[in-house]
Scaffold this motif. Structure first.
Motif, mmCIF file in Angstrom:
data_model
loop_
_atom_site.group_PDB
_atom_site.id
_atom_site.type_symbol
_atom_site.label_atom_id
_atom_site.label_comp_id
_atom_site.label_asym_id
_atom_site.label_seq_id
_atom_site.Cartn_x
_atom_site.Cartn_y
_atom_site.Cartn_z
ATOM 1 N N ALA A 144 0.948 -1.173 -0.135
ATOM 2 C CA ALA A 144 0.084 0.031 -0.105
ATOM 3 C C ALA A 144 0.869 1.261 -0.107
ATOM 4 N N ARG A 145 0.601 2.174 -1.030
ATOM 5 C CA ARG A 145 1.394 3.369 -0.983
ATOM 6 C C ARG A 145 0.485 4.681 -1.326
ATOM 7 N N ASP A 146 0.996 5.674 -1.323
ATOM 8 C CA ASP A 146 0.309 6.971 -1.623
ATOM 9 C C ASP A 146 -0.709 6.928 -0.088
ATOM 10 N N LEU A 147 -0.151 7.113 0.916
ATOM 11 C CA LEU A 147 -0.886 6.891 2.045
ATOM 12 C C LEU A 147 -1.311 8.286 2.611
ATOM 13 N N SER A 148 -2.496 8.110 3.262
ATOM 14 C CA SER A 148 -3.295 9.205 3.897
ATOM 15 C C SER A 148 -3.939 8.720 5.263
ATOM 16 N N ASP A 149 -3.974 9.674 6.076
ATOM 17 C CA ASP A 149 -4.674 9.394 7.317
ATOM 18 C C ASP A 149 -6.304 9.418 7.122
ATOM 19 N N VAL A 150 -6.896 8.251 7.692
ATOM 20 C CA VAL A 150 -8.227 8.276 7.896
ATOM 21 C C VAL A 150 -8.902 9.491 8.556
ATOM 22 N N PRO A 151 -9.978 10.152 8.095
ATOM 23 C CA PRO A 151 -10.463 11.383 8.552
ATOM 24 C C PRO A 151 -10.837 10.871 10.131
ATOM 25 N N GLY A 152 -10.747 11.879 10.927
ATOM 26 C CA GLY A 152 -11.009 11.630 12.526
ATOM 27 C C GLY A 152 -12.241 11.231 12.773
ATOM 28 N N ASP A 153 -13.362 11.575 11.854
ATOM 29 C CA ASP A 153 -14.713 11.277 12.170
ATOM 30 C C ASP A 153 -15.068 9.843 11.485
ATOM 31 N N GLU A 154 -14.111 9.327 10.951
ATOM 32 C CA GLU A 154 -14.217 7.954 10.378
ATOM 33 C C GLU A 154 -13.390 6.842 10.992
ATOM 34 N N VAL A 155 -12.575 7.309 11.985
ATOM 35 C CA VAL A 155 -11.738 6.535 12.756
ATOM 36 C C VAL A 155 -12.389 5.183 13.130
ATOM 37 N N PHE A 156 -11.883 4.157 13.119
ATOM 38 C CA PHE A 156 -12.514 2.822 13.616
ATOM 39 C C PHE A 156 -12.228 2.532 15.182
ATOM 40 N N GLU A 157 -13.153 2.456 15.782
ATOM 41 C CA GLU A 157 -13.186 2.355 17.375
ATOM 42 C C GLU A 157 -12.645 1.069 17.766
ATOM 43 N N ARG A 158 -11.284 0.736 18.159
ATOM 44 C CA ARG A 158 -10.669 -0.522 18.326
ATOM 45 C C ARG A 158 -11.326 -1.052 19.769
ATOM 46 N N GLU A 159 -11.317 -2.296 19.961
ATOM 47 C CA GLU A 159 -11.644 -2.929 21.209
ATOM 48 C C GLU A 159 -11.075 -4.234 21.323
ATOM 49 N N GLY A 160 -11.375 -4.792 22.424
ATOM 50 C CA GLY A 160 -10.466 -6.162 22.651
ATOM 51 C C GLY A 160 -8.983 -5.968 22.827
ATOM 52 N N GLU A 161 -8.507 -7.256 22.142
ATOM 53 C CA GLU A 161 -6.883 -7.263 22.190
ATOM 54 C C GLU A 161 -6.302 -6.203 21.174
ATOM 55 N N GLU A 162 -7.017 -5.571 20.125
ATOM 56 C CA GLU A 162 -6.712 -4.596 19.437
ATOM 57 C C GLU A 162 -6.648 -3.307 20.109
ATOM 58 N N LEU A 163 -7.209 -3.189 21.333
ATOM 59 C CA LEU A 163 -7.289 -1.729 21.906
ATOM 60 C C LEU A 163 -5.754 -1.211 22.388
ATOM 61 N N GLY A 164 -5.302 -0.081 21.955
ATOM 62 C CA GLY A 164 -3.805 0.347 22.492
ATOM 63 C C GLY A 164 -2.869 -0.230 21.743
ATOM 64 N N MET A 165 -2.901 -1.169 20.840
ATOM 65 C CA MET A 165 -1.569 -1.748 19.974
ATOM 66 C C MET A 165 -0.801 -0.495 19.421
ATOM 67 N N PRO A 166 0.540 -0.893 19.867
ATOM 68 C CA PRO A 166 1.535 -0.079 19.486
ATOM 69 C C PRO A 166 1.517 0.145 18.065
ATOM 70 N N THR A 167 1.883 1.198 17.509
ATOM 71 C CA THR A 167 2.372 1.286 15.968
ATOM 72 C C THR A 167 3.661 2.105 15.890
ATOM 73 N N GLY A 168 4.175 1.818 14.611
ATOM 74 C CA GLY A 168 5.254 2.833 14.592
ATOM 75 C C GLY A 168 5.847 2.507 13.094
ATOM 76 N N TRP A 169 6.615 3.679 12.659
ATOM 77 C CA TRP A 169 7.506 3.666 11.484
ATOM 78 C C TRP A 169 8.590 3.136 11.481
ATOM 79 N N VAL A 170 9.258 2.424 10.532
ATOM 80 C CA VAL A 170 10.706 1.950 10.485
ATOM 81 C C VAL A 170 11.171 1.903 9.118
#
Length: 223
Positions: A144-170
Motif C-alpha cells: 500500500a502506497r500513497d498513504l493518507s490518514d483516515v479522517p477523524g470522524d471515520e476512525v475505527f473504534e478498536r476494542e479487545g486485543e486490538e485496543l491500544g496496540m503500539p504502531t510505528g514507522w521503521v
C-alpha cells in the motif's frame, strides 16, 4: 540418485493446484474462529489416507510504505499472540471472514481499522501458504502506497486485543535487518519485508495486479 536429479527451469517452478478426491470429510473439532477437519484423501496408487487440518478462511496483510521523508519506511504494529506467548511486531492484517469481499478490499479495511490509514495505490506483493501440512490458510500480502490518514470522524473504534496496540514507522532496511537477525519472527512480516526489499531493488518490477486471481486459496480458486 539425488545428485542426478534434473535441473529445474523457471517455467518448472509453479505449484500445481490439483486437489485429490475426498471420499469423506467431517468436522473433528468446531472452534470459535476455525475448525479442525478430518478428510479421507484418495492419493491414487498411494492409496487412501486420513488427514486432519485446521480449516482456515485465509487472510490478507498490508505492507504500508512511505517515502515522503527520506528512506523508505514501513508501518509495523505490535500485538500479543497467545499461542507463542509473545508481543510480535507484525503488519496490519486480518481474516477473510466477510462473504464475497475481494481480498484487496479486505486489505484496505484492515489497514483503516488497525492503522487509521488509507492508500491511493495498491499492488500485490506476495502470496504464501502458512503451513500446508496442517493448515489450509492462504495469505496474500499487499503493498500500500500513497498513504493518507483516515479522517477523524471515520476512525475505527478498536476494542479487545486490538485496543491500544503500539504502531510505528521503521526504515525498511532496519526492519529487514531485524528479520535476518531473528529479532522479529512473524512469518507474514518477514515475507512482506523481504519481498518489498527485493522488489524495490528491482524497481518494483515484480509487483502484480492487486486483483490477480488466487488459485492457491481453496475457497477462491474458482473465481
Amino acid at each position: 540418485m539425488t545428485l542426478g536429479a534434473p535441473r529445474l527451469r523457471v517455467a518448472d517452478l509453479v505449484d500445481r493446484v490439483q486437489p485429490r478426491p475426498v471420499p469423506t470429510s467431517e468436522v473433528a473439532l468446531q472452534g470459535r474462529v476455525w475448525d479442525v477437519r478430518r478428510d479421507t484423501v484418495d492419493l491414487g496408487e498411494a492409496g487412501t489416507v486420513t488427514r486432519e487440518y485446521v480449516d482456515h478462511p485465509g487472510a490478507v496483510a498490508v505492507l504500508a510504505l512511505r517515502e515522503d521523508r527520506g528512506p523508505a519506511e514501513v508501518l509495523l504494529i505490535q500485538q500479543y499472540r497467545h499461542p507463542v506467548g509473545a508481543f510480535e511486531w507484525e503488519l496490519p492484517a486480518g481474516l477473510l471472514d466477510v462473504d464475497g469481499e475481494p481480498p484487496v478490499h479486505a486489505a484496505a479495511r484492515e489497514l483503516a481499522e488497525e492503522a487509521d490509514l488509507r492508500a491511493g495505490r495498491w499492488d500485490l506483493l506476495a502470496d504464501y501458504v502458512s503451513s500446508p501440512g496442517g493448515l489450509s490458510e492462504a495469505l496474500r500480502v499487499f503493498l500500500a502506497r500513497d498513504l493518507s490518514d483516515v479522517p477523524g470522524d471515520e476512525v475505527f473504534e478498536r476494542e479487545g486485543e486490538e485496543l491500544g496496540m503500539p504502531t510505528g514507522w521503521v526504515d525498511l532496511d532496519v526492519a529487514v535487518e531485524s528479520v535476518l537477525a531473528g529479532r522479529i519472527r512473524n512469518a507474514t512480516v518477514a515475507i512482506g519485508l523481504l519481498s518489498a526489499q527485493v522488489s524495490r531493488a528491482q524497481g518494483w518490477a515484480s509487483l502484480r495486479r492487486a486483483d490477480e486471481p488466487w488459485p492457491a486459496h481453496p475457497r477462491l480458486r474458482d473465481r
